[in-house]
Motif scaffolding. Structure first.
Motif, PDB file in Angstrom:
ATOM      1  N   TYR A   1      -3.046  -1.249  -4.609  1.00 35.30           N
ATOM      2  CA  TYR A   1      -4.418  -0.902  -5.012  1.00 35.30           C
ATOM      3  C   TYR A   1      -4.547  -0.701  -6.519  1.00 35.30           C
ATOM      4  CZ  TYR A   1      -4.668   0.042   0.014  1.00 35.30           C
ATOM      5  OH  TYR A   1      -4.606  -0.060   1.380  1.00 35.30           O
TER       6      TYR A   1
ATOM      7  N   THR B   1     -12.181   1.242  -7.551  1.00 37.29           N
ATOM      8  CA  THR B   1     -11.350   1.302  -6.329  1.00 37.29           C
ATOM      9  C   THR B   1      -9.921   1.723  -6.674  1.00 37.29           C
ATOM     10  OG1 THR B   1     -10.830  -1.076  -6.409  1.00 37.29           O
ATOM     11  CG2 THR B   1     -12.696  -0.400  -5.019  1.00 37.29           C
TER      12      THR B   1
ATOM     13  N   SER C   1      -3.330   1.606  -8.291  1.00 36.71           N
ATOM     14  CA  SER C   1      -3.727   3.005  -8.472  1.00 36.71           C
ATOM     15  C   SER C   1      -2.617   3.870  -9.070  1.00 36.71           C
ATOM     16  CB  SER C   1      -4.145   3.601  -7.121  1.00 36.71           C
ATOM     17  OG  SER C   1      -3.075   3.509  -6.200  1.00 36.71           O
TER      18      SER C   1
ATOM     19  N   ALA D   1       0.827  -1.220   0.000  1.00 39.14           N
ATOM     20  CA  ALA D   1       0.000   0.000   0.000  1.00 39.14           C
ATOM     21  C   ALA D   1       0.860   1.269   0.000  1.00 39.14           C
ATOM     22  CB  ALA D   1      -0.959   0.001   1.189  1.00 39.14           C
TER      23      ALA D   1
ATOM     24  N   GLU E   1      -8.089   2.911  -3.360  1.00 37.63           N
ATOM     25  CA  GLU E   1      -8.634   2.182  -2.211  1.00 37.63           C
ATOM     26  C   GLU E   1      -8.381   0.692  -2.355  1.00 37.63           C
ATOM     27  OE1 GLU E   1     -12.666   2.778  -1.138  1.00 37.63           O
ATOM     28  OE2 GLU E   1     -12.498   4.954  -1.012  1.00 37.63           O
ATOM     29  N   HIS E   2      -8.343   0.002  -1.227  1.00 37.89           N
ATOM     30  CA  HIS E   2      -8.249  -1.457  -1.211  1.00 37.89           C
ATOM     31  C   HIS E   2      -9.445  -2.035  -1.974  1.00 37.89           C
ATOM     32  CE1 HIS E   2      -8.107  -5.560   0.272  1.00 37.89           C
ATOM     33  NE2 HIS E   2      -6.942  -5.307   0.835  1.00 37.89           N
TER      34      HIS E   2
END
Length: 320
Positions: free
Chosen positions: A171, A280, A173, A141, A285-286
């Motif tokens: 994630y 997500t 992301s 993370a 986000e997880h």
């Protein structure tokens, strides 16, 4: 011609096990190992080396959730060139369950942790290093880690015996600019360490982010066949095998594994790029909320899901 330093770590069984509760047959794992070995893949992560007594639900999970060395010797009686790896989590491993490397089939033990537990992770790393294993630390993370926390972690890691430090996009992301920024930061603060990368495919960027990292000199590249992994899955092994330049990899054996093992499995289990995972990922986000949605009757209600995540009060309103 410059030889490519990249090494592929195939995580199909370990990360893919998060999809099907590690319900892989011994034959499946043997065929996968044979295929990866023939393809020239450097490492196969054959599961977790966590301890069943420290885990909830250990009885229901397949044996790859907490590898037993004796069992492993039966599964892989003849080891090839592909090294074997296992992952452990802080608080879920009893170090007494880890044999010296000379008595184990495992070559590499990777320690996953959140940034607050880097000190504990490095204690485990020291133990595994002393027992002869190659080691990595995988800080999860990273997109949610504060700058000062990361700098403190770097100070500890720099002085440790760990071989490889992982940049983990938990994630899914991150984009290529984020990846460049992180790799350069890790290289600046950890000039004495080799680096690895673990990406997720929430925004269809796992492969490109892995290539960006490889281009910047990151050595260990995590992947899985057909991208099998939790939620949106990982960078596909077959894409790295075919795309990395100046390497010894061979695509055909991976295609055989795909055709025989992964295509039929994908009919039964779901993973990979799907809209709730994209949502997500884009919100950093997880994916647990998206995984819950996909397991419900409302699995394709993307707009409602997005609204819930972006307007928190909505999720607490009772439906009239």
């Amino acid at each position: 011609m410059k030889v490519n330093q990249s090494k592929i770590v195939d995580c199909t069984i370990r990360d893919g096990g998060l999809v099907n509760n590690w319900d892989f047959s011994v034959e499946f794992v043997q065929k996968l190992y044979a295929g990866l070995n023939e393809a020239g893949v450097d490492y196969m992560e054959i599961g977790y080396k966590n301890s069943p007594k420290l885990l909830k639900g250990a009885d229901e999970a397949g044996p790859w959730r907490f590898l037993d060395d004796e069992f492993l010797r039966k599964v892989i009686p003849q080891k090839g060139q592909t090294k074997l790896s296992a992952l452990v989590d802080i608080g879920r491993v009893d170090e007494n369950d880890i044999l010296p490397r000379s008595e184990s089939l495992l070559d590499l033990i990777r320690v996953a942790c959140y940034v607050k537990d880097v000190d504990k992770a490095l204690q485990l790393v020291q133990t595994f290093h002393d027992r002869g294993y190659e080691t990595t630390i995988n800080i999860m993370a990273l997109s949610n880690v504060m700058e000062h926390e990361l700098l403190e972690a770097f100070e500890m890691i720099k002085e440790s015996v760990v071989d490889v430090v992982y940049i983990v996009d938990s994630y899914g992301s991150l984009d290529y600019k984020d990846m460049e920024h992180l790799v350069n930061k890790f290289k600046t603060h950890l000039p004495n360490k080799r680096l690895g990368v673990h990406t997720h495919n929430n925004m269809q960027l796992a492969f490109s982010n892995t290539l960006v990292a490889a281009d910047l000199g990151v050595e260990l590249l995590d992947a899985s066949v057909y991208g099998m992994g939790r939620a949106a899955g990982n960078c596909p092994t077959e894409l790295l095998v075919t795309h990395l330049k100046n390497t010894k990899y061979n695509l055909r054996p991976v295609l055989e594994v795909l055709e025989e093992l992964m295509i039929p499995l994908r009919e039964k289990e779901e993973w990979g790029y799907l809209i709730p995972y994209m949502i997500t990922g884009t919100l950093d986000e997880h994916p647990r909320s998206a995984m819950a949605l996909r397991a419900s009757a409302d699995k394709d209600k993307a707009v409602e899901f997005y609204d819930k995540l972006t307007t928190p009060e909505v999720s607490f309103e009772k439906k009239q």
